[in-house]
Design an enzyme around this catalytic site. Sequence first.
Site, mmCIF file in Angstrom:
data_model
loop_
_atom_site.group_PDB
_atom_site.id
_atom_site.type_symbol
_atom_site.label_atom_id
_atom_site.label_comp_id
_atom_site.label_asym_id
_atom_site.label_seq_id
_atom_site.Cartn_x
_atom_site.Cartn_y
_atom_site.Cartn_z
ATOM 1 C CG ASP A 38 -1.917 1.074 1.283
ATOM 2 O OD1 ASP A 38 -2.767 1.124 0.376
ATOM 3 O OD2 ASP A 38 -1.880 1.889 2.216
ATOM 4 C CD GLU A 89 15.442 -14.343 4.396
ATOM 5 O OE1 GLU A 89 16.142 -13.417 4.849
ATOM 6 O OE2 GLU A 89 14.446 -14.820 4.995
#
Length: 562
Positions: free
Chosen positions: A216, A266
């Site tokens: 956002d 990751e």
Amino acid sequence: MTDVLPVETRTTDADTAAWWRQAAVYQIYPRSFADANGDGLGDIPGIVSRADYLAQLGIDAVWLSPFYPSALADGGYDVADYRNVDPRLGTLDDFDAMVEALHARGIRVVVDIVPNHSSDLHEWFQEALAAGRGSAARERYIFREGAGPDGSEPPTDWGAAFGGSAWERVADGQWYLHSFAVEQPDLNWDHPEVRADFLKTLRFWSDRGVDGFRIDVAHMLTKDLTEPLPSQAELDAMDRTSGRHPLLDRDEVHEIYAEWRAVFNEYDPPRTAVAEAWVETPERRARYASAEGLGQAFNFDLLVAEFSAGDFREVITENLQQAQASGSSTTWVLSNHDVTRHATRYGLPSLRGRAVKQGTEWVAAGGPADQLDREGGLRRAHAATLLLLGLPGSTYLYQGEELGLHEVAQITPEQRQDPAFLREEAFDGLGRDGCRVPLPWTASGSSFGFGAGDAHLPQPSWFAEYAVDVEAADPSSTLSLYREALRLRHLLQADERLEWVETGRDDVLRFARPNGWQVVTNFGTEPFDLGTDAADVVLGAVVDGAVPGEHTVWIAPAGLVG
């Protein structure tokens, strides 16, 4: 054929890290999707109950608007706890069950992250209020002393997006910055605890199986609040393309997203992200979409485009060029939780009109109800949607558009929930509640199958004819059109290139994908003759070998569709 618009050639496969490049993503506004416990508010178990519906629709992913604990000062974008589920919507176990149910059906999960501001009910902000001036707790937010001899005036004359001052005074006399509603204090992204906590949040949801994040107001996190602070007039006059504006689209925001990218990578496959970044130039937007940052950025250009061949061709051309520059894929959007539904926009005299609050006379910030051409708006919406679904890049669909829903205007001032409606100096029209009305699942029932009781926003009687059970049984319905388009989209997808085909008419667009798949959209009212290609139309109406006015067809060479 002319105007070849190449983007780095990659195919998309649901099992690869690049699944998002040409994905059809379905936005769920959780409080208005499905209500499993009958309290009038949509919830996470309600989404699970409709998992088969989502699979039958043929989407690749869902994007959930905020479902976190919230006082709903801004539809859930005032987050009180970033690592939990609002108890009115369910539990973390319910969330895990939803992810499992959607993944089992081949549907990825994207969640909203709201990093610019928290709720004023967040434990950090409550701690800051209690701790007082000069405390470490207040450093996580943006507190300042007031102006004037007694500090009773705001530090600056800056305005908030939802109207009024961007500063709010607290009991001990200091002021805090809120770029949006007063209940949404801005976080201080210079603070290491803020940065570390959001990395923790990203890992928290990624570890629970979330595949991606929608960020956002991604362009607003970093700020330069060096004294003396500029006035609003000085801010308005500043260059927003330099990367040095005090409040917007600063270059150093990308240091944050580089840290986030390291976290995303990751995981196997890497988590994805898409930026809501309202920036001034393609070059500035491309930075958010880079592989070193969030990876993708929304383009909202079609939300303000007229239903015209010229507008659409310009937007498509520019955004494919931007995607090529960033190495990302673009995003196509016609409706979302913040704008008037496109079936209604296209049925009004002009998208650029403005409305004022006059009860239910006005259907949207575009025109009065007596000027809404419902059938024409829906016809144009079908045409625009089929055009978008044929383009390279990802397409974001908003819940209910697959039913052909129009904006709901019959909401009284007392029933409205959107702060945009309450702050008319910042927003014209009726606010955003009209596109957030709970969905109709059945033609009967107190809330048209949304739940066992009444819905939290009123549903109009005409929802009955748009209910899922009605449209699922009708092969000519909007729902049937979406299902078939999304089914064929998977079969027809080519690499991310587009080639415009000249039509000899200014009101007709035609393009081809590298595998021979073509899309023809007639924005005009006179039929467009397809010649021998009419025999290869696989989707859309053809009358006497021609595309009718305000229609789109898909053409596939023999053998491309089994």
